[in-house]
Design a protein around this motif. Sequence first.
Motif, short mmCIF file in Angstrom:
data_model
loop_
_atom_site.label_atom_id
_atom_site.label_comp_id
_atom_site.label_asym_id
_atom_site.label_seq_id
_atom_site.Cartn_x
_atom_site.Cartn_y
_atom_site.Cartn_z
N ASP A 12 0.81 -1.22 0.00
CA ASP A 12 0.00 0.00 0.00
C ASP A 12 0.84 1.27 0.00
OD1 ASP A 12 -2.38 -1.45 0.03
OD2 ASP A 12 -2.34 -1.61 2.21
N PHE A 13 2.18 1.15 0.03
CA PHE A 13 3.05 2.32 0.07
C PHE A 13 2.96 3.10 -1.24
CE2 PHE A 13 7.04 4.53 -0.63
CZ PHE A 13 7.18 5.22 0.55
N ARG A 14 2.78 4.41 -1.14
CA ARG A 14 2.71 5.27 -2.33
C ARG A 14 3.29 6.64 -2.02
NH1 ARG A 14 1.19 1.11 -4.00
NH2 ARG A 14 -0.43 0.63 -5.49
N LEU A 15 3.97 7.21 -3.01
CA LEU A 15 4.31 8.63 -2.95
C LEU A 15 3.02 9.38 -3.15
CD1 LEU A 15 7.52 8.69 -5.17
CD2 LEU A 15 7.39 8.76 -2.68
N LEU A 16 2.90 10.55 -2.52
CA LEU A 16 1.69 11.35 -2.64
C LEU A 16 1.99 12.64 -3.39
CD1 LEU A 16 0.29 11.00 0.98
CD2 LEU A 16 -0.44 9.75 -1.07
N SER A 51 1.94 6.61 -9.04
CA SER A 51 2.26 5.25 -9.48
C SER A 51 3.31 4.64 -8.56
CB SER A 51 2.83 5.26 -10.90
OG SER A 51 1.93 5.79 -11.81
N LYS A 52 3.13 3.38 -8.23
CA LYS A 52 4.11 2.67 -7.41
C LYS A 52 5.34 2.33 -8.23
CE LYS A 52 4.52 -1.13 -4.16
NZ LYS A 52 4.88 -0.32 -3.01
N LEU A 83 21.70 7.03 -6.45
CA LEU A 83 20.59 7.95 -6.72
C LEU A 83 19.94 7.61 -8.05
CD1 LEU A 83 22.37 11.28 -5.77
CD2 LEU A 83 20.59 10.14 -4.48
N LEU A 84 18.61 7.66 -8.07
CA LEU A 84 17.87 7.35 -9.29
C LEU A 84 16.93 8.49 -9.67
CD1 LEU A 84 16.61 3.74 -8.40
CD2 LEU A 84 18.63 4.36 -9.70
N ALA A 85 16.78 8.69 -10.95
CA ALA A 85 15.72 9.53 -11.51
C ALA A 85 14.77 8.55 -12.18
CB ALA A 85 16.27 10.53 -12.51
N VAL A 86 13.54 8.49 -11.70
CA VAL A 86 12.58 7.49 -12.15
C VAL A 86 11.38 8.17 -12.80
CG1 VAL A 86 11.02 5.66 -11.39
CG2 VAL A 86 13.31 5.86 -10.38
N GLU A 87 11.05 7.75 -14.02
CA GLU A 87 9.84 8.25 -14.67
C GLU A 87 8.68 7.36 -14.23
OE1 GLU A 87 8.35 9.82 -18.96
OE2 GLU A 87 9.53 7.98 -18.97
N LEU A 88 7.74 7.96 -13.49
CA LEU A 88 6.61 7.20 -12.97
C LEU A 88 5.71 6.72 -14.10
CD1 LEU A 88 5.68 9.28 -9.80
CD2 LEU A 88 7.14 7.25 -9.97
N ALA A 116 8.58 2.12 -5.85
CA ALA A 116 8.79 2.90 -4.64
C ALA A 116 8.47 2.04 -3.44
CB ALA A 116 7.91 4.15 -4.65
N VAL A 117 9.38 2.02 -2.46
CA VAL A 117 9.20 1.25 -1.23
C VAL A 117 9.58 2.14 -0.05
CG1 VAL A 117 9.61 -0.99 -2.34
CG2 VAL A 117 11.53 0.27 -1.32
#
Length: 140
Positions: A12-16, A51-52, A83-88, A116-117
Amino acid sequence: MVADWFSGEGEDFRLLGTRCGACGSVFFPREDSFCRNPGCTGGELAEVPLSKRGRIWSYTDGRYRPPLPYVSDPDAEWEPYTLLAVELEDERMVVLGQAVPGVTTAELEVGMEVEAVPGVLNEEAGTTWTTWHFKPVSAR
């Protein structure tokens, strides 16, 4: 913890983020005051889970101890981090964050799927500062 930037645990973890009701733009970190889209006259901003999963857009390693205001024990041995740059996946926006501890740049490639965790930024005197990390999906 960075207040209101993420919620939940495990699956259930999500960035907001926030979404503008007028133009539909999504923002991270969240925005609660105004629409950041310069072409929008503004609308109500609503919290939305992001998006997770996403794909690595770029990555690098941090091999130096960053200066203040970063919290770092000067007496502790410094450990490099990735370090990562991630396209959701759905939002098509790039979010920055650390890889889970132990993941090195040698294990990554542009386009690799990550999720994302929850993570720990620092622990000291009974206080834990939480954050998010990105974990390669293949590393389950």
